[in-house]
Every structure is written in structure tokens, then in C-alpha cells.
Design a protein around this motif. Structure first.
Motif, PDB file in Angstrom:
ATOM      1  N   PHE A   1      -2.208   0.447 -22.270  1.00  0.00           N
ATOM      2  CA  PHE A   1      -1.718  -0.795 -21.000  1.00  0.00           C
ATOM      3  C   PHE A   1      -0.753   1.107 -20.305  1.00  0.00           C
ATOM      4  O   PHE A   1       0.237   0.850 -20.763  1.00  0.00           O
ATOM      5  CB  PHE A   1      -0.315  -1.159 -21.593  1.00  0.00           C
ATOM      6  CG  PHE A   1      -1.324  -2.673 -22.687  1.00  0.00           C
ATOM      7  CD1 PHE A   1      -1.682  -3.057 -22.054  1.00  0.00           C
ATOM      8  CD2 PHE A   1      -0.879  -2.720 -23.588  1.00  0.00           C
ATOM      9  CE1 PHE A   1      -2.883  -4.616 -22.229  1.00  0.00           C
ATOM     10  CE2 PHE A   1      -1.768  -3.926 -24.354  1.00  0.00           C
ATOM     11  CZ  PHE A   1      -2.372  -4.721 -23.811  1.00  0.00           C
TER      12      PHE A   1
ATOM     13  N   SER B   1       0.201   1.387 -16.634  1.00  0.00           N
ATOM     14  CA  SER B   1       0.625   1.418 -16.002  1.00  0.00           C
ATOM     15  C   SER B   1       0.342   2.726 -14.614  1.00  0.00           C
ATOM     16  O   SER B   1       0.816   4.154 -14.897  1.00  0.00           O
ATOM     17  CB  SER B   1       1.990   1.056 -15.178  1.00  0.00           C
ATOM     18  OG  SER B   1       1.565  -0.532 -15.695  1.00  0.00           O
TER      19      SER B   1
ATOM     20  N   HIS C   1      -3.631  -5.489 -10.814  1.00  0.00           N
ATOM     21  CA  HIS C   1      -2.961  -4.129 -11.856  1.00  0.00           C
ATOM     22  C   HIS C   1      -3.258  -2.473 -12.000  1.00  0.00           C
ATOM     23  O   HIS C   1      -4.310  -2.893 -13.336  1.00  0.00           O
ATOM     24  CB  HIS C   1      -1.994  -4.353 -12.851  1.00  0.00           C
ATOM     25  CG  HIS C   1      -0.879  -3.921 -13.097  1.00  0.00           C
ATOM     26  ND1 HIS C   1       0.444  -3.924 -13.145  1.00  0.00           N
ATOM     27  CD2 HIS C   1      -0.373  -2.414 -14.081  1.00  0.00           C
ATOM     28  CE1 HIS C   1       1.312  -3.261 -14.194  1.00  0.00           C
ATOM     29  NE2 HIS C   1       1.114  -2.457 -14.135  1.00  0.00           N
TER      30      HIS C   1
ATOM     31  N   PRO D   1       2.708 -11.277 -16.603  1.00  0.00           N
ATOM     32  CA  PRO D   1       2.752  -9.689 -17.440  1.00  0.00           C
ATOM     33  C   PRO D   1       3.996  -9.721 -16.848  1.00  0.00           C
ATOM     34  O   PRO D   1       4.623  -8.694 -17.878  1.00  0.00           O
ATOM     35  CB  PRO D   1       2.083  -9.155 -16.638  1.00  0.00           C
ATOM     36  CG  PRO D   1       0.985  -9.817 -15.589  1.00  0.00           C
ATOM     37  CD  PRO D   1       1.671 -10.648 -14.903  1.00  0.00           C
TER      38      PRO D   1
ATOM     39  N   ILE E   1       6.014  -9.622 -20.231  1.00  0.00           N
ATOM     40  CA  ILE E   1       5.434  -9.312 -21.006  1.00  0.00           C
ATOM     41  C   ILE E   1       6.523  -7.420 -21.324  1.00  0.00           C
ATOM     42  O   ILE E   1       6.494  -6.671 -22.116  1.00  0.00           O
ATOM     43  CB  ILE E   1       4.207  -8.765 -21.120  1.00  0.00           C
ATOM     44  CG1 ILE E   1       3.935 -10.485 -21.372  1.00  0.00           C
ATOM     45  CG2 ILE E   1       3.576  -8.563 -22.342  1.00  0.00           C
ATOM     46  CD1 ILE E   1       2.545 -11.127 -21.492  1.00  0.00           C
ATOM     47  N   TYR E   2       6.103  -6.796 -20.098  1.00  0.00           N
ATOM     48  CA  TYR E   2       5.714  -5.630 -20.154  1.00  0.00           C
ATOM     49  C   TYR E   2       7.652  -4.763 -19.936  1.00  0.00           C
ATOM     50  O   TYR E   2       8.464  -6.651 -19.428  1.00  0.00           O
ATOM     51  CB  TYR E   2       4.909  -4.518 -19.039  1.00  0.00           C
ATOM     52  CG  TYR E   2       5.000  -4.651 -17.556  1.00  0.00           C
ATOM     53  CD1 TYR E   2       6.780  -4.217 -16.593  1.00  0.00           C
ATOM     54  CD2 TYR E   2       3.679  -5.733 -16.945  1.00  0.00           C
ATOM     55  CE1 TYR E   2       5.883  -5.189 -15.724  1.00  0.00           C
ATOM     56  CE2 TYR E   2       4.119  -6.082 -15.507  1.00  0.00           C
ATOM     57  CZ  TYR E   2       4.928  -5.758 -14.870  1.00  0.00           C
ATOM     58  OH  TYR E   2       5.140  -5.868 -13.638  1.00  0.00           O
TER      59      TYR E   2
ATOM     60  N   LEU F   1      16.882  -9.901 -28.861  1.00  0.00           N
ATOM     61  CA  LEU F   1      16.822  -9.018 -30.088  1.00  0.00           C
ATOM     62  C   LEU F   1      17.775  -7.624 -29.147  1.00  0.00           C
ATOM     63  O   LEU F   1      18.993  -7.433 -30.276  1.00  0.00           O
ATOM     64  CB  LEU F   1      15.182  -8.524 -29.997  1.00  0.00           C
ATOM     65  CG  LEU F   1      15.534  -7.481 -31.326  1.00  0.00           C
ATOM     66  CD1 LEU F   1      14.938  -8.226 -32.486  1.00  0.00           C
ATOM     67  CD2 LEU F   1      13.916  -6.706 -31.748  1.00  0.00           C
TER      68      LEU F   1
END
Ligand SMILES: Cc1cc2nc3c(=O)[nH]c(=O)nc-3n(C[C@H](O)[C@H](O)[C@H](O)COP(=O)(O)OP(=O)(O)OC[C@H]3O[C@@H](n4cnc5c(N)ncnc54)[C@H](O)[C@@H]3O)c2cc1C
Length: 249
Positions: free
Chosen positions: A20, A22, A69, A221, A224-225, A234
Motif C-alpha cells: 500500500f 501511494s 489510485h 479508502p 482507511i488510509y 484511539l
């Protein structure tokens, strides 16, 4: 994070695998993080700049997420880099990563606001022009209230993104919590806004090639990213609890 950088004569030797990444296909350079165990801290991270074409730095394959992407996997195999490729002090990579994430999370929030805004414009135009049961669908309260909610959430997200950007520029040391809040709220809100826009378009909204269908795939996405929504929660909760502990002590 499993990649390891070992200190060797004149620099570092890197080994590992990255999924993953980018812009990994088109970029000429990459910043990567690897474990560099230093005295007393076996998990210490360091940041490095590497260049495409270096022996041992190999793009394995391109990945295809839900929307277009530039995304790759790459492998580091006995990649030897000079000492000056170290970015920031040795063992301080976590701090470098966090500072970058604070900035990137605000920018992902901003991208989400843009996508929510685009979806709202599409939904408004469609709702005013689509006629059902003798009137424009915008005249049904079930539709117009969805537009109202989408506009409200988009502006709330925009305001939070601006605030997070101001915090990132400021000196108060609270950029981390605000960038996480902005990313969390803006990406989740944009997802809801785009989903509403698809709903307002009816069947046309799920046809491949329509603008709202494209936005529906593109927004996914972003939750997520740069850290998933759960990870943002958190960060936010840990920051809050740390502050509470400090003010008690
Ligand atoms: C399009 C795209 C581009 C990306 N670009 C890059 C890039 O350029 N550089 C880069 O380094 N990475 C990049 N990533 C990776 C991305 O940052 C990670 O996919 C993301 O952080 C989630 O990690 P994961 O996939 O390992 O999921 P996991 O960590 O396996 O998470 C799985 C699920 O468990 C939840 N979860 C995990 N830990 C916790 C916890 N402690 N508490 C609560 N829930 C938890 C997650 O929220 C998620 O729902 C990219 C990903 C995508 C999809």
C-alpha cells in the motif's frame, strides 16, 4: 512494521516489504520507515529517503483499490543507502511519522470535504430536475431533509478541517488530536453525504460512470488510509485521557 535498517560501513542496509504505497509507481523518491534498534529500544524507528533505480529497491506490483489510485507493493532486498539518506535523527522516525501524519490527516479531511461538496452539488441539481409523482423530487421532505443534513455535515467538516489546519500551524502542541478529529469527522461525514447523494439519484446513482457513483468508490479508502477511523478514535481518546491525567496530577 517489519522492515529493518542495519547500520553498516558508510550507511545502512535495508530489508523488508511494503504494501500500500501511494504514488509508488510514478514517484522517483520515497520516504520509508524501518526499525533501527538503538540502545535500550528494540522497536525504534528511523526515516530514510530512497530513490527508484537503487539496487535492491524493487516495485513488485501495482494494486487496484476501489477507485483509481497509484498504489504499489515494493520490496527492499539488501538495499544499501548512504548515511545521508537518514531523514531526521536516528531512532526518531516515529516523531517524523507523527508530524507527517498530522499534516496528511488534515489534507485527507480537506479532500473529503471537497468530495462531500461535489456530491451535494450533484444531489441538488438532480433533486431539482428529477420529476416523480408530478413534482421535482426535491419537493419531497424525505429528499430535502437529506440535502439539509448533507449541507450541514459538509460545513461542520469544513470548519473542523480549518481548525485542525490552524492548530497544525500553531504552537499549542494540540495538532495531533485536532488532525485526527478532522480526518475522522470529515471522512465519515463525506461518506454519509455521498451515500445520500447516491440515494437521491435513485437507480441512476449506481450506474458506473455517473459522478456520484465515482465519488462513492473514491471516498471509501479515505476512511482507511492515513490511519483508519478506529485509529483516529484511539488517538483522540488517548490524547483526552492523557490530558485528564495531567490535570489531576
Ligand atoms: C488506497 C490506499 C493508500 C495507502 N497509501 C499508503 C501509503 O502511501 N503509505 C503507507 O504506509 N500506507 C498506505 N496505506 C495503508 C493504510 O495506511 C493502511 O491500510 C491502514 O492504516 C490500515 O492498516 P491495515 O490495512 O494494516 O489494517 P489493519 O491494521 O489490519 O486493521 C484492520 C481493522 O482492524 C482495526 N484495528 C486495527 N487496530 C486497531 C486498534 N488498535 N483498535 C481498534 N481497531 C483497530 C482497523 O481500524 C481496521 O478496521 C494505504 C492504504 C490504502 C487503502
Amino acid at each position: 512494521l517489519e522492515s529493518v535498517a542495519e547500520k553498516v560501513e558508510g550507511g545502512f542496509l535495508l530489508n523488508g516489504f511494503k504494501r500500500f504505497i501511494s504514488n509508488g509507481y510514478s514517484a522517483d523518491m520515497a520516504v520509508l520507515f524501518a526499525r533501527t534498534p538503538v540502545d535500550g529500544n528494540s522497536k525504534a524507528l528511523s526515516a530514510f529517503v530512497v530513490e527508484k533505480g537503487m539496487k535492491g529497491f524493487e516495485v513488485l506490483r501495482r494494486l487496484e483499490p476501489t477507485a483509481s489510485h497509484d498504489l504499489v507493493e515494493f520490496r527492499l532486498k539488501d538495499l544499501k543507502i548512504p548515511a545521508q539518506s537518514l531523514l531526521g535523527p536516528l531512532g526518531e522516525g516515529f516523531r517524523v511519522a507523527m508530524q507527517t501524519l498530522e499534516l496528511m490527516r488534515v489534507s485527507v479531511g480537506a479532500a473529503a470535504v471537497g468530495m462531500a461538496h461535489a456530491a451535494l452539488q450533484e444531489a441538488l441539481a438532480w433533486a431539482k430536475s428529477r420529476v416523480q409523482f408530478g413534482k421535482a423530487v426535491s419537493e419531497f421532505q424525505g429528499v430535502s431533509f437529506q440535502l439539509a443534513d448533507a449541507a450541514t455535515e459538509t460545513e461542520a467538516a469544513r470548519a473542523l478541517v480549518y481548525l485542525a489546519a490552524i492548530k497544525k500551524e500553531g504552537e499549542a502542541g494540540d495538532a495531533s488530536i485536532f488532525s485526527s478529529m478532522a480526518k475522522l469527522f470529515a471522512t465519515e461525514a463525506a461518506f454519509r453525504c455521498i451515500d445520500r447523494a447516491v440515494q437521491i439519484h435513485g437507480g441512476m446513482g449506481v450506474l458506473r460512470g455517473s459522478r456520484v457513483e465515482q465519488l462513492y468508490r473514491e471516498i471509501r479508502p479515505l476512511r482507511i488510509y492515513e490511519g483508519t477511523s478506529e485509529i483516529q478514535r484511539l488517538v483522540i481518546s488517548r490524547n483526552l485521557l492523557k490530558k485528564t491525567q495531567r490535570s489531576k496530577g
